[in-house]
Write a protein that holds these residues in place. Structure first.
Motif, mmCIF file in Angstrom:
data_model
loop_
_atom_site.group_PDB
_atom_site.id
_atom_site.type_symbol
_atom_site.label_atom_id
_atom_site.label_comp_id
_atom_site.label_asym_id
_atom_site.label_seq_id
_atom_site.Cartn_x
_atom_site.Cartn_y
_atom_site.Cartn_z
ATOM 1 N N ILE A 87 39.405 6.732 -11.102
ATOM 2 C CA ILE A 87 39.165 5.940 -9.884
ATOM 3 C C ILE A 87 40.365 6.166 -8.973
ATOM 4 O O ILE A 87 41.514 6.001 -9.407
ATOM 5 N N PRO A 88 40.129 6.546 -7.712
ATOM 6 C CA PRO A 88 41.273 6.822 -6.832
ATOM 7 C C PRO A 88 41.975 5.536 -6.397
ATOM 8 O O PRO A 88 41.360 4.472 -6.353
ATOM 9 N N ILE A 89 43.247 5.669 -6.082
ATOM 10 C CA ILE A 89 43.954 4.535 -5.462
ATOM 11 C C ILE A 89 43.399 4.422 -4.043
ATOM 12 O O ILE A 89 43.471 5.371 -3.255
ATOM 13 N N GLU A 90 42.825 3.263 -3.770
ATOM 14 C CA GLU A 90 42.049 3.108 -2.539
ATOM 15 C C GLU A 90 42.825 3.446 -1.269
ATOM 16 O O GLU A 90 42.353 4.147 -0.386
ATOM 17 N N GLU A 141 33.892 3.191 -7.127
ATOM 18 C CA GLU A 141 35.179 3.897 -7.025
ATOM 19 C C GLU A 141 36.179 3.095 -6.206
ATOM 20 O O GLU A 141 37.157 3.642 -5.699
ATOM 21 N N SER A 142 35.903 1.819 -6.071
ATOM 22 C CA SER A 142 36.803 0.938 -5.326
ATOM 23 C C SER A 142 37.231 -0.212 -6.234
ATOM 24 O O SER A 142 36.426 -1.085 -6.574
ATOM 25 N N VAL A 143 38.507 -0.203 -6.652
ATOM 26 C CA VAL A 143 38.931 -1.275 -7.562
ATOM 27 C C VAL A 143 38.821 -2.644 -6.874
ATOM 28 O O VAL A 143 38.488 -3.632 -7.515
ATOM 29 N N VAL A 198 47.238 6.094 -14.103
ATOM 30 C CA VAL A 198 45.984 6.562 -13.473
ATOM 31 C C VAL A 198 44.865 5.564 -13.780
ATOM 32 O O VAL A 198 44.616 5.250 -14.943
ATOM 33 N N HIS A 199 44.156 5.089 -12.736
ATOM 34 C CA HIS A 199 43.000 4.216 -12.972
ATOM 35 C C HIS A 199 41.874 5.056 -13.575
ATOM 36 O O HIS A 199 41.507 6.106 -13.014
ATOM 37 N N CYS A 204 43.433 19.143 -9.278
ATOM 38 C CA CYS A 204 43.584 17.789 -8.728
ATOM 39 C C CYS A 204 42.474 16.874 -9.240
ATOM 40 O O CYS A 204 41.294 17.182 -9.103
ATOM 41 N N MET A 205 42.858 15.740 -9.811
ATOM 42 C CA MET A 205 41.885 14.764 -10.342
ATOM 43 C C MET A 205 41.589 13.653 -9.327
ATOM 44 O O MET A 205 40.878 12.704 -9.639
ATOM 45 N N GLY A 206 42.192 13.743 -8.152
ATOM 46 C CA GLY A 206 41.897 12.765 -7.106
ATOM 47 C C GLY A 206 42.314 11.347 -7.460
ATOM 48 O O GLY A 206 41.632 10.384 -7.130
ATOM 49 N N CYS A 207 43.469 11.212 -8.124
ATOM 50 C CA CYS A 207 43.913 9.870 -8.545
ATOM 51 C C CYS A 207 44.654 9.135 -7.421
ATOM 52 O O CYS A 207 44.672 7.913 -7.383
#
Ligand code: SF4
Ligand code: SF4
Ligand code: SF4
Length: 350
Positions: free
Chosen positions: A151-154, A169-171, A239-240, A322-325
């Motif tokens: 999950i990306p950091i928003e 994908e939004s914490v 990493v989320h 890149c994992m898009g974290c």
């Protein structure tokens, strides 16, 4: 004498069939190696092991299968549930019990048992080093889609793209919509002890939170507290992660690249255990000062130093790694990094 001890005496060990531990290993789809049998023997006594083999079932059904009185079976099942060896399940309208379906869920649930002896965690540490990579590889090869998802950091997502962000994908949206939230210790870091990252970092959502709290593990948290924990994890460089589904009603893990059950094998062995987010880091060469902070911040080796056209030093994102974290964004003083959407919404499976 405690009630459980009395039950133990009446339920004589000599009447328990041999090889029950091998049968449990079979149920968990792992080889009954000496190490695995030691793990099982440490967490379940022979009577508990016999009951595990008889699962799934309701206490009356299990009583019939094992020839044990219902009242004793009920007490044993409650104990197994507390230990994390079984899950509750509705069976024909009655309370029943079943075993975990795989070895990872079994490890996580049982290692969380507050009374688990240190040797139990030590045995799992050995298992993760010696035997787990084999099963992880099999899982990666057998499953078309990896079990985990980043999950990306928003706030690292480019401002123009934040509106399109999906709930899964939004914490902040996951937390906002949650009916129940809890936090527990990260069981991977408890077992591995390879780093000094914070430990109380695993957030459970809805049913998973109810399950943990019902077992007396972790603590209930408010939405504000959950968001604070996530922010603390971002700052700490964790990493989320969650399950690779479009609903998040289970957990948000905050993983390191050394102790995690999945990330080290993704990074070092390229196993198919975790999908990236739908985003990818992009560096603005105009804003980048080549300070190099992002090189250390990225767990995935996805940023490299390059020489720009004018021979000045610069940074480049290796798209395939890149994992898009979004971790690189949060420590870039020049605000030169942002995440951009590179995958369609159907990338996250239903
Ligand atoms: S998956 Fe990540 S956060 Fe969850 S227990 Fe393992 S390392 Fe900790
Ligand atoms: S942290 Fe930012 S400014 Fe520093 S090298 Fe990385 S992208 Fe450039
Ligand atoms: S470059 Fe590294 S830290 Fe940045 S988003 Fe990609 S994987 Fe995460």
């Amino acid at each position: 004498m405690k009630k459980d001890d009395a039950l133990h005496l009446r339920w004589s060990i000599s009447s328990v069939p041999k090889d029950v531990y091998k049968s449990i290993a079979e149920k968990l789809k792992v080889k009954p190696t000496k190490l695995m049998l030691d793990i099982l023997k440490t967490i379940a006594n022979p009577e508990e092991a016999e009951l595990l083999v008889a699962l799934p079932g309701t206490p009356p059904g299990l009583s019939e299968k094992t020839g044990r009185p219902v009242v004793e079976v009920e007490a044993r099942c409650r104990r197994l549930y507390q230990k994390g060896l079984v899950l509750k399940s509705l069976m024909g309208g009655s309370l029943g019990y079943r075993m975990h379906k795989d070895i990872t869920m079994f490890r996580d649930a049982t290692a969380h048992w507050p009374e688990a002896p240190k040797v139990y965690h030590d045995l799992w540490k050995q298992f993760m080093e010696e035997e787990w990579p084999h099963y992880a590889r099999l899982e990666g090869e057998a499953c078309p889609l990896p079990r985990g998802r980043v999950i990306p950091i928003e706030r690292s997502i480019a401002s123009g793209q934040r509106q399109q962000i999906l709930d899964a994908e939004s914490v902040s949206k996951i937390i906002e919509k949650a009916e129940a939230l809890s936090v527990t210790d990260c069981i991977c870091r408890i077992i591995e002890r390879k780093c000094h990252h914070p430990v109380e970092t695993c957030l459970q959502v809805n049913n998973s939170a109810k399950y943990m709290l019902d077992r007396g593990i972790g603590r209930k948290v408010s939405k504000a507290q959950a968001l604070d924990i996530l922010k603390m994890c971002e700052d700490a460089g964790l990493v989320h992660m969650t399950l690779n589904k479009s609903t998040v009603d289970h957990f948000i893990c905050n993983c390191c690249a050394c102790c995690c059950v999945a990330l080290p094998l993704v990074i070092k062995n390229g196993l198919n255990l975790c999908n990236p987010s739908r985003y990818q880091a992009e560096i603005d060469p105009e804003l980048c000062t080549s300070c190099g902070v992002c090189l250390d911040r990225c767990h995935f080796g996805a940023i490299e130093k390059v020489e720009m056209k004018d021979d000045s030093p610069g940074m480049r994102v290796k798209a395939e790694k890149c994992m898009g974290c979004g971790l690189c964004h949060s420590t870039c003083a020049g605000e030169a990094i942002r995440l951009v959407e590179v995958r369609e919404t159907f990338f996250i499976p239903k």
